[in-house]
Scaffold this motif. Structure first.
Motif, short mmCIF file in Angstrom:
data_model
loop_
_atom_site.label_atom_id
_atom_site.label_comp_id
_atom_site.label_asym_id
_atom_site.label_seq_id
_atom_site.Cartn_x
_atom_site.Cartn_y
_atom_site.Cartn_z
N LEU A 111 0.88 -1.27 0.03
CA LEU A 111 0.06 0.10 0.08
C LEU A 111 0.81 1.32 0.05
O LEU A 111 0.46 2.48 -0.63
N THR A 112 2.05 1.13 0.66
CA THR A 112 2.90 2.24 0.60
C THR A 112 3.42 2.58 -0.95
O THR A 112 3.51 3.86 -1.46
N LYS A 113 3.58 1.78 -1.77
CA LYS A 113 3.91 1.94 -2.93
C LYS A 113 2.71 2.73 -3.81
O LYS A 113 2.93 3.55 -4.65
N ILE A 114 1.65 2.06 -3.60
CA ILE A 114 0.42 2.51 -3.97
C ILE A 114 0.08 3.94 -4.03
O ILE A 114 -0.19 4.91 -4.69
N MET A 115 0.35 4.17 -2.50
CA MET A 115 0.08 5.69 -1.97
C MET A 115 1.26 6.58 -2.73
O MET A 115 0.64 7.83 -2.73
N GLN A 116 2.41 6.07 -2.86
CA GLN A 116 3.22 6.93 -3.50
C GLN A 116 2.82 7.41 -5.00
O GLN A 116 2.84 8.47 -5.68
N ARG A 117 2.32 6.45 -5.61
CA ARG A 117 1.79 6.64 -7.15
C ARG A 117 0.82 7.75 -6.91
O ARG A 117 0.66 8.30 -7.86
N LEU A 118 -0.46 7.40 -6.05
CA LEU A 118 -1.46 8.14 -6.02
C LEU A 118 -1.15 9.54 -5.68
O LEU A 118 -1.82 10.60 -6.17
N ALA A 119 0.02 9.82 -5.01
CA ALA A 119 0.50 11.02 -4.56
C ALA A 119 1.18 11.83 -5.72
O ALA A 119 1.02 12.95 -5.88
N ARG A 120 2.11 10.84 -6.37
CA ARG A 120 2.70 11.45 -7.59
C ARG A 120 1.62 12.13 -8.82
O ARG A 120 1.87 13.06 -9.46
N GLY A 121 0.56 11.32 -8.50
CA GLY A 121 -0.53 11.61 -9.83
C GLY A 121 -1.40 12.67 -9.53
O GLY A 121 -2.38 13.06 -10.05
N GLY A 122 -1.07 13.02 -8.20
CA GLY A 122 -1.99 14.20 -7.69
C GLY A 122 -3.42 14.02 -7.16
O GLY A 122 -4.59 14.88 -6.91
N VAL A 123 -3.66 12.68 -6.89
CA VAL A 123 -4.94 12.18 -6.30
C VAL A 123 -4.97 12.19 -4.77
O VAL A 123 -5.80 12.62 -4.43
N VAL A 124 -3.80 12.11 -4.12
CA VAL A 124 -3.73 12.06 -2.81
C VAL A 124 -2.79 13.20 -2.44
O VAL A 124 -1.63 13.26 -3.27
N VAL A 125 -2.58 13.77 -1.11
CA VAL A 125 -1.68 14.60 -0.57
C VAL A 125 -1.37 13.76 0.71
O VAL A 125 -1.81 13.40 1.46
N THR A 126 -0.01 13.67 0.75
CA THR A 126 0.53 13.10 2.14
C THR A 126 1.20 14.11 2.97
O THR A 126 1.74 14.94 2.55
N ARG A 127 1.15 13.93 4.32
CA ARG A 127 1.82 14.63 5.22
C ARG A 127 2.59 13.45 6.22
O ARG A 127 2.19 12.54 6.44
#
Length: 173
Positions: free
Chosen positions: A41-57
């Motif tokens: 899920l960490t790898k998926i979250m990174q892809r979603l963040a790079r694609g601008g779908v999610v924002v991480t803090r």
């Protein structure tokens, strides 16, 4: 069509996040709730963040949130991002692998059309349409349940032994 596990898990994460857009989700929390690998899920979250779908803090109070309202994120866009680099068949890949049927194949254009129709259908729906509420809270387990034991067994009238305990497990006195 078959989506990769990467996309399947990514959609599950997004569906859950769409149900509570005001809060940040940690990858560990999503992994536990969805029964999936935190590492994956960490790898998926990174892809979603790079694609601008999610924002991480990072840090205390950190986690991931949707980058914009769920009603503005189409399922088609999410699938395109998550399936990036995964062609339906090898010959449809960018720069595609050589195909022995190249120039004669009439299937390739139909597969492209089918994939486009599939994604167009997903473009008609948003994350808000498929938001996944949290799973109902499970009742707290008793110490006996956590240990994997059941209710106390009555002694076997014939032997005087605990019916659930095999004879070889008797304690020596």
């Amino acid at each position: 069509m078959r989506l990769t596990a990467f996309t399947d898990y990514g959609l599950r994460m997004l569906m859950r996040m769409a149900a509570a857009p005001e809060r940040a989700f940690s990858t560990a929390e999503l992994a536990e709730e969805l029964g999936l690998s935190r590492h994956h899920l960490t790898k998926i979250m990174q892809r979603l963040a790079r694609g601008g779908v999610v924002v991480t803090r990072r840090g205390a109070g950190g986690g991931a949130t949707l980058a914009r309202p769920a009603a503005e994120i189409s399922l088609g866009a999410a699938v395109r991002l998550l399936e990036e680099g995964q062609p339906l068949v090898a010959c449809l890949a960018r720069g595609g692998e050589g195909c022995a049927l190249d120039g004669r194949c009439r299937l390739k254009s139909r597969l492209r059309a089918a994939e486009a129709a599939f994604l167009a259908e997903l473009d008609r729906a948003t994350l808000a349409d498929v938001a996944l509420p949290s799973a109902p809270a499970r009742p707290a387990l008793s110490a006996r349940d956590r240990a994997g034991t059941s209710a106390p067994q009555r002694p076997n009238a014939a032997t005087g032994r605990d019916a659930a305990r095999p004879p070889h497990a008797e304690r020596r006195r």
